[in-house]
Design a protein around this motif. Structure first.
Motif, PDB file in Angstrom:
ATOM      1  N   THR A 135     -19.037 -14.708 -17.386  1.00 47.72           N
ATOM      2  CA  THR A 135     -18.690 -13.361 -17.471  1.00 47.72           C
ATOM      3  C   THR A 135     -17.629 -13.300 -16.034  1.00 47.72           C
ATOM      4  N   HIS A 171     -27.793  -9.832 -19.337  1.00 51.34           N
ATOM      5  CA  HIS A 171     -27.732  -9.535 -20.546  1.00 51.34           C
ATOM      6  C   HIS A 171     -28.108 -11.128 -21.345  1.00 51.34           C
ATOM      7  N   LEU A 172     -26.872 -12.196 -20.737  1.00 49.79           N
ATOM      8  CA  LEU A 172     -26.954 -13.618 -21.447  1.00 49.79           C
ATOM      9  C   LEU A 172     -28.215 -14.370 -20.850  1.00 49.79           C
ATOM     10  N   ALA A 175     -30.998 -13.684 -23.472  1.00 51.43           N
ATOM     11  CA  ALA A 175     -30.401 -14.427 -24.655  1.00 51.43           C
ATOM     12  C   ALA A 175     -30.373 -15.455 -24.868  1.00 51.43           C
ATOM     13  N   MET A 181     -28.561 -17.986 -27.493  1.00 46.50           N
ATOM     14  CA  MET A 181     -27.035 -18.477 -27.507  1.00 46.50           C
ATOM     15  C   MET A 181     -27.442 -20.179 -26.580  1.00 46.50           C
ATOM     16  N   PHE A 191     -23.398 -18.935 -29.734  1.00 41.47           N
ATOM     17  CA  PHE A 191     -24.670 -17.929 -29.959  1.00 41.47           C
ATOM     18  C   PHE A 191     -25.652 -17.706 -31.028  1.00 41.47           C
ATOM     19  N   LEU A 195     -29.176 -13.130 -34.158  1.00 43.81           N
ATOM     20  CA  LEU A 195     -28.705 -11.732 -33.534  1.00 43.81           C
ATOM     21  C   LEU A 195     -27.792 -10.906 -34.133  1.00 43.81           C
ATOM     22  N   LEU A 203     -23.101  -9.048 -26.211  1.00 43.53           N
ATOM     23  CA  LEU A 203     -23.172 -10.382 -25.473  1.00 43.53           C
ATOM     24  C   LEU A 203     -21.826 -11.042 -25.359  1.00 43.53           C
ATOM     25  N   ASN A 204     -20.506 -10.602 -26.542  1.00 41.17           N
ATOM     26  CA  ASN A 204     -19.033 -11.677 -26.480  1.00 41.17           C
ATOM     27  C   ASN A 204     -18.581 -10.290 -26.338  1.00 41.17           C
TER      28      ASN A 204
END
Length: 237
Positions: A135, A171-172, A175, A181, A191, A195, A203-204
């Motif tokens: 990110t 947040h990543l 996951a 992910m 991913f 989800l 997330l994306n």
């Protein structure tokens, strides 16, 4: 310039070559002019040298080429970061700081674990230049030092191996930790079908291709992570 970036020790070298080291990190870096405007750099730690060649795309199998003093300054700074994170500097630091500490009770083991996790985070911050590689988030409070293979499933060498980690936005990290992910050998982020739509949108957010620049050292850890990811996907289907 080298001193400003942490290499405060000058090491005797051949004429025309400046070789510097640091009391804070292992390794030395040698610098000489390629021509009037460019410089060539060599690091005596092979993994660090390989990482620099990969990041700065010099096309040279031996040296890292810096086109001007501005780029030279950036490369020297990056070399200092990597010398502190690779190849086994975090492990040596951990062994020194925990030598003699008892590990009999759960409380004692947690003390050792906290020390190791703090060292690991600092190494990841250096390796990933204090930003999430997916990110670009640089807010330290939002970054997590994420083990690819968990602490409980790793040896001390694996626990402190910077290649067994990613510095991820929170947040990543959540996951990734739950195998919602994973990262392909190419560095592409993928991913889970488990989800929900709203979760995937967070997330994306841009719904675009997400990519991480990986080193060969990441491969065995990510392979194990992808295996578990695939198992969970199969069970879901």
């Amino acid at each position: 310039m080298a001193a400003q970036q942490g290499f405060e020790l000058v090491v005797p070298a051949a004429a025309g070559i400046l070789t510097v080291g640091s009391s804070l990190v292992p390794g030395t870096i040698s610098i000489h002019r390629a021509d009037a405007s460019a410089f060539l750099l060599d690091v005596d730690l092979p993994l660090v040298a390989a990482a620099l060649r990969q990041e700065f795309s010099t096309g040279d199998d031996q040296f890292v080429r810096a086109a001007g003093e501005g780029e030279l300054y950036r490369i020297i700074g990056r070399a200092f970061q990597l010398c502190g994170a690779l190849p086994d500097s975090p492990l040596r630091t951990f062994e020194l700081e925990t030598n003699g500490l008892p590990r009999t009770t759960e409380a004692e083991r947690l003390v050792v674990q906290r020390i190791g996790q703090e060292i690991f985070r600092k190494a990841l911050e250096s390796y990933w230049d204090r930003r999430c590689p997916i990110t670009g988030v640089e807010d330290a409070a939002l970054l997590r030092a994420s083990h690819i293979i968990p602490w409980a499933e790793s040896t001390d060498a694996e626990r402190l191996d910077v290649y067994n980690g990613l510095l991820l936005a929170a947040h990543l990290d959540a996951a990734f930790d739950k195998h919602l992910m994973t990262i392909l050998p190419s560095g592409a982020v993928t991913f889970s079908s488990r989800l929900s739509g709203p979760a995937l949108a967070i997330l994306n957010a841009g719904n675009g291709a997400l990519q991480v620049q990986l080193a060969p050292g990441h491969a065995p850890y990510l392979e194990r992570h992808r295996t578990r990811f695939a198992e969970l996907e199969s069970a879901w289907m």
